[in-house]
Design a protein around this motif. Structure first.
Motif, PDB file in Angstrom:
ATOM      1  N   VAL A   1      -4.496   1.008  -0.887  1.00 39.01           N
ATOM      2  CA  VAL A   1      -4.102   2.327  -0.387  1.00 39.01           C
ATOM      3  C   VAL A   1      -4.961   2.729   0.818  1.00 39.01           C
ATOM      4  O   VAL A   1      -4.491   3.420   1.732  1.00 39.01           O
ATOM      5  N   ARG A   2      -6.207   2.271   0.854  1.00 35.60           N
ATOM      6  CA  ARG A   2      -7.098   2.611   1.968  1.00 35.60           C
ATOM      7  C   ARG A   2      -6.578   2.072   3.297  1.00 35.60           C
ATOM      8  O   ARG A   2      -6.911   2.601   4.366  1.00 35.60           O
ATOM      9  N   LEU A   3      -5.742   1.031   3.259  1.00 32.14           N
ATOM     10  CA  LEU A   3      -5.185   0.472   4.496  1.00 32.14           C
ATOM     11  C   LEU A   3      -4.335   1.486   5.244  1.00 32.14           C
ATOM     12  O   LEU A   3      -4.143   1.388   6.459  1.00 32.14           O
ATOM     13  N   LEU A   4      -3.818   2.478   4.526  1.00 32.22           N
ATOM     14  CA  LEU A   4      -2.977   3.498   5.156  1.00 32.22           C
ATOM     15  C   LEU A   4      -3.780   4.419   6.067  1.00 32.22           C
ATOM     16  O   LEU A   4      -3.202   5.211   6.816  1.00 32.22           O
ATOM     17  N   ASN A   5      -5.125   4.332   6.000  1.00 33.67           N
ATOM     18  CA  ASN A   5      -5.972   5.130   6.892  1.00 33.67           C
ATOM     19  C   ASN A   5      -6.108   4.498   8.274  1.00 33.67           C
ATOM     20  O   ASN A   5      -6.641   5.125   9.189  1.00 33.67           O
ATOM     21  N   LEU A   6      -5.636   3.272   8.418  1.00 29.00           N
ATOM     22  CA  LEU A   6      -5.736   2.582   9.708  1.00 29.00           C
ATOM     23  C   LEU A   6      -4.714   3.131  10.699  1.00 29.00           C
ATOM     24  O   LEU A   6      -3.654   3.624  10.294  1.00 29.00           O
ATOM     25  N   PRO A   7      -4.978   3.025  12.011  1.00 28.41           N
ATOM     26  CA  PRO A   7      -4.004   3.465  13.016  1.00 28.41           C
ATOM     27  C   PRO A   7      -2.694   2.680  12.893  1.00 28.41           C
ATOM     28  O   PRO A   7      -2.675   1.551  12.393  1.00 28.41           O
TER      29      PRO A   7
ATOM     30  N   ARG B   1       0.096 -10.687  11.785  1.00 28.86           N
ATOM     31  CA  ARG B   1      -0.869 -11.093  12.808  1.00 28.86           C
ATOM     32  C   ARG B   1      -2.295 -10.835  12.336  1.00 28.86           C
ATOM     33  O   ARG B   1      -3.248 -11.403  12.865  1.00 28.86           O
ATOM     34  N   LEU B   2      -2.426  -9.942  11.355  1.00 29.27           N
ATOM     35  CA  LEU B   2      -3.708  -9.675  10.700  1.00 29.27           C
ATOM     36  C   LEU B   2      -3.496  -9.764   9.200  1.00 29.27           C
ATOM     37  O   LEU B   2      -2.468  -9.315   8.691  1.00 29.27           O
ATOM     38  N   SER B   3      -4.472 -10.307   8.484  1.00 29.73           N
ATOM     39  CA  SER B   3      -4.382 -10.338   7.024  1.00 29.73           C
ATOM     40  C   SER B   3      -4.907  -9.022   6.456  1.00 29.73           C
ATOM     41  O   SER B   3      -5.531  -8.222   7.164  1.00 29.73           O
ATOM     42  N   ALA B   4      -4.663  -8.812   5.167  1.00 34.91           N
ATOM     43  CA  ALA B   4      -5.182  -7.613   4.511  1.00 34.91           C
ATOM     44  C   ALA B   4      -6.701  -7.602   4.554  1.00 34.91           C
ATOM     45  O   ALA B   4      -7.331  -6.548   4.679  1.00 34.91           O
ATOM     46  N   GLY B   5      -7.325  -8.788   4.446  1.00 35.63           N
ATOM     47  CA  GLY B   5      -8.785  -8.881   4.516  1.00 35.63           C
ATOM     48  C   GLY B   5      -9.318  -8.437   5.868  1.00 35.63           C
ATOM     49  O   GLY B   5     -10.315  -7.700   5.946  1.00 35.63           O
ATOM     50  N   HIS B   6      -8.665  -8.870   6.948  1.00 36.69           N
ATOM     51  CA  HIS B   6      -9.051  -8.414   8.284  1.00 36.69           C
ATOM     52  C   HIS B   6      -8.935  -6.893   8.379  1.00 36.69           C
ATOM     53  O   HIS B   6      -9.834  -6.220   8.893  1.00 36.69           O
ATOM     54  N   ALA B   7      -7.811  -6.378   7.906  1.00 35.35           N
ATOM     55  CA  ALA B   7      -7.546  -4.943   8.017  1.00 35.35           C
ATOM     56  C   ALA B   7      -8.573  -4.121   7.237  1.00 35.35           C
ATOM     57  O   ALA B   7      -9.046  -3.088   7.718  1.00 35.35           O
ATOM     58  N   ARG B   8      -8.921  -4.576   6.031  1.00 31.82           N
ATOM     59  CA  ARG B   8      -9.912  -3.837   5.226  1.00 31.82           C
ATOM     60  C   ARG B   8     -11.262  -3.771   5.938  1.00 31.82           C
ATOM     61  O   ARG B   8     -11.967  -2.761   5.857  1.00 31.82           O
ATOM     62  N   ALA B   9     -11.603  -4.848   6.655  1.00 35.72           N
ATOM     63  CA  ALA B   9     -12.879  -4.869   7.374  1.00 35.72           C
ATOM     64  C   ALA B   9     -12.916  -3.826   8.485  1.00 35.72           C
ATOM     65  O   ALA B   9     -13.995  -3.345   8.867  1.00 35.72           O
ATOM     66  N   LEU B  10     -11.744  -3.450   8.987  1.00 34.81           N
ATOM     67  CA  LEU B  10     -11.675  -2.525  10.124  1.00 34.81           C
ATOM     68  C   LEU B  10     -11.655  -1.055   9.724  1.00 34.81           C
ATOM     69  O   LEU B  10     -11.802  -0.180  10.578  1.00 34.81           O
TER      70      LEU B  10
ATOM     71  N   ALA C   1       0.831  -1.209   0.000  1.00 37.94           N
ATOM     72  CA  ALA C   1       0.000   0.000   0.000  1.00 37.94           C
ATOM     73  C   ALA C   1       0.863   1.256   0.000  1.00 37.94           C
ATOM     74  O   ALA C   1       0.585   2.227  -0.715  1.00 37.94           O
ATOM     75  N   LEU C   2       1.931   1.235   0.794  1.00 37.62           N
ATOM     76  CA  LEU C   2       2.832   2.376   0.857  1.00 37.62           C
ATOM     77  C   LEU C   2       3.512   2.600  -0.485  1.00 37.62           C
ATOM     78  O   LEU C   2       3.701   3.744  -0.924  1.00 37.62           O
ATOM     79  N   GLY C   3       3.869   1.511  -1.163  1.00 36.73           N
ATOM     80  CA  GLY C   3       4.494   1.625  -2.476  1.00 36.73           C
ATOM     81  C   GLY C   3       3.573   2.285  -3.487  1.00 36.73           C
ATOM     82  O   GLY C   3       3.979   3.194  -4.222  1.00 36.73           O
ATOM     83  N   TYR C   4       2.308   1.837  -3.532  1.00 32.41           N
ATOM     84  CA  TYR C   4       1.343   2.452  -4.439  1.00 32.41           C
ATOM     85  C   TYR C   4       1.173   3.934  -4.122  1.00 32.41           C
ATOM     86  O   TYR C   4       1.111   4.779  -5.014  1.00 32.41           O
ATOM     87  N   ASN C   5       1.080   4.235  -2.819  1.00 29.79           N
ATOM     88  CA  ASN C   5       0.861   5.617  -2.408  1.00 29.79           C
ATOM     89  C   ASN C   5       2.048   6.508  -2.801  1.00 29.79           C
ATOM     90  O   ASN C   5       1.866   7.651  -3.228  1.00 29.79           O
ATOM     91  N   GLN C   6       3.264   5.975  -2.657  1.00 29.65           N
ATOM     92  CA  GLN C   6       4.448   6.738  -3.049  1.00 29.65           C
ATOM     93  C   GLN C   6       4.461   7.006  -4.553  1.00 29.65           C
ATOM     94  O   GLN C   6       4.804   8.104  -4.992  1.00 29.65           O
ATOM     95  N   LEU C   7       4.080   5.995  -5.342  1.00 30.72           N
ATOM     96  CA  LEU C   7       4.059   6.173  -6.798  1.00 30.72           C
ATOM     97  C   LEU C   7       3.061   7.245  -7.211  1.00 30.72           C
ATOM     98  O   LEU C   7       3.278   7.983  -8.175  1.00 30.72           O
TER      99      LEU C   7
ATOM    100  N   THR D   1       0.854  -2.160  12.080  1.00 29.90           N
ATOM    101  CA  THR D   1       1.937  -3.008  12.599  1.00 29.90           C
ATOM    102  C   THR D   1       1.497  -4.468  12.662  1.00 29.90           C
ATOM    103  O   THR D   1       2.269  -5.379  12.329  1.00 29.90           O
ATOM    104  N   TYR D   2       0.251  -4.708  13.081  1.00 29.63           N
ATOM    105  CA  TYR D   2      -0.257  -6.084  13.121  1.00 29.63           C
ATOM    106  C   TYR D   2      -0.222  -6.715  11.732  1.00 29.63           C
ATOM    107  O   TYR D   2       0.083  -7.907  11.587  1.00 29.63           O
ATOM    108  N   VAL D   3      -0.538  -5.923  10.703  1.00 28.03           N
ATOM    109  CA  VAL D   3      -0.524  -6.442   9.332  1.00 28.03           C
ATOM    110  C   VAL D   3       0.914  -6.738   8.910  1.00 28.03           C
ATOM    111  O   VAL D   3       1.196  -7.779   8.314  1.00 28.03           O
ATOM    112  N   ARG D   4       1.841  -5.821   9.215  1.00 24.06           N
ATOM    113  CA  ARG D   4       3.249  -6.037   8.858  1.00 24.06           C
ATOM    114  C   ARG D   4       3.816  -7.273   9.545  1.00 24.06           C
ATOM    115  O   ARG D   4       4.656  -7.975   8.997  1.00 24.06           O
ATOM    116  N   GLU D   5       3.367  -7.528  10.769  1.00 26.41           N
ATOM    117  CA  GLU D   5       3.847  -8.686  11.523  1.00 26.41           C
ATOM    118  C   GLU D   5       3.085  -9.964  11.169  1.00 26.41           C
ATOM    119  O   GLU D   5       3.300 -11.002  11.780  1.00 26.41           O
TER     120      GLU D   5
END
Length: 298
Positions: free
Chosen positions: A172-178, A189-198, A140-146, A183-187
């Motif tokens: 890119v919307r994942l970057l709106n998360l706290p 511990r959460l998948s992208a699907g979990h994160a999008r739901a939040l 997501a960060l890569g897309y946002n930088q581009l 960090t949970y996604v990077r580690e």
């Protein structure tokens, strides 16, 4: 002696830059490119602005084993180092450079190209977002930088990178998360699907901890996120319907709270002479005090 490279125009578009890295991400191809030159590994320096900071140690060891057996099949893309004479700076292929060091290779194959500082960063980002093992947040960060740094649109990225526009938009919307949830996604511990739901939830960090603790599926995460969102909407609606207390009411609340030593709330209905007086107690002793006061009044 380095072979003289063909002069290339600068300021190339995204499609042209993609041509430089499109075959650079598969180290097991059966049709490797011929390198411009072989150079001593100590003459090749990493890009200090490389967007990717974390390299999986286990996968580096696997790649190093492959390099010991077969060598570096795909050459690195480099440019002449802007500061160190007779040195080269990596544009794409830092993983192979790191793995080659582990494998104790003395020389590595490179393709020498001419890039501006801006193009070096752009190619590095493109190479990263193409990698299959990139975590969802770094993607997501890569897309946002581009888009931010180079003005590329979601439509253009989708076309050139072979992704759907919705994939890039949702990423890119994942970057709106706290930061905690990111960090949970990077580690992992959460998948992208979990994160999008939040994303639409009012308190995504709290829900993320709940999902991790209970090991919930993405579908379950979507359910609790929708439920929390609905509860939040109801609370907001209630707050909007509650009248704002005037200064006199707030002053009276303060006086009663000070005299009783307990929180007092006055809910007076506008335009009427009735309402509620709510006394909050923190212990049974305070409750006894209230009962004693009310008993004495009779």
């Amino acid at each position: 002696m380095a072979k003289k490279t063909k002069q290339r125009g600068l300021g190339r578009g995204l499609s042209a830059l993609m041509a430089d890295v499109s075959e650079d991400n598969n180290n097991n191809t059966s049709d490797p490119k011929s390198p411009d030159i072989l150079v001593p590994i100590e003459k090749v320096q990493p890009n200090p602005d490389q967007p990717r900071r974390i390299f999986d140690e286990e996968k580096l060891q696997e790649l190093a084993s492959s390099i010991r057996e077969k060598g570096v099949i795909q050459p690195l893309i480099v440019r002449k180092h802007p500061e160190l004479e007779d040195n080269y700076e990596i544009v794409a292929g830092e993983r192979r450079w790191r793995a080659s060091q582990i494998a104790q290779r003395h020389n590595i194959p490179v393709l020498v190209r001419e890039f501006t500082n801006t193009e070096v960063l752009e190619v590095a980002i493109i190479e990263n977002v193409q990698r299959a093992d990139l975590n969802a947040m770094d993607e997501a960060l890569g897309y946002n930088q581009l888009m931010d740094k180079f003005g590329h649109t979601q439509e253009k990225l989708a076309e050139v990178l072979g992704k759907s526009r919705s994939h890039i938009a949702n990423s890119v919307r994942l970057l709106n998360l706290p930061n905690e949830v990111q960090t949970y996604v990077r580690e992992d511990r959460l998948s992208a699907g979990h994160a999008r739901a939040l994303i639409p939830a009012g308190d995504p960090a709290s829900l993320a901890r709940q999902i991790i603790k209970k090991g919930l599926s993405v579908r379950d995460a979507e359910k609790i996120a929708k439920s929390a969102q609905a509860e939040g909407a109801v609370k907001k609606a209630r707050l909007k319907t509650q009248p704002t207390k005037d200064a006199d009411t707030k002053a009276l609340e303060g006086d009663l709270t000070a005299n009783l030593g307990m929180k007092v709330s006055l809910n007076h209905k506008p335009g009427q002479e009735k309402g509620q007086l709510v006394i909050s107690y923190d212990s049974f002793d305070q409750l006894d005090t209230i009962c004693g006061i009310l008993s004495k009044s009779h």
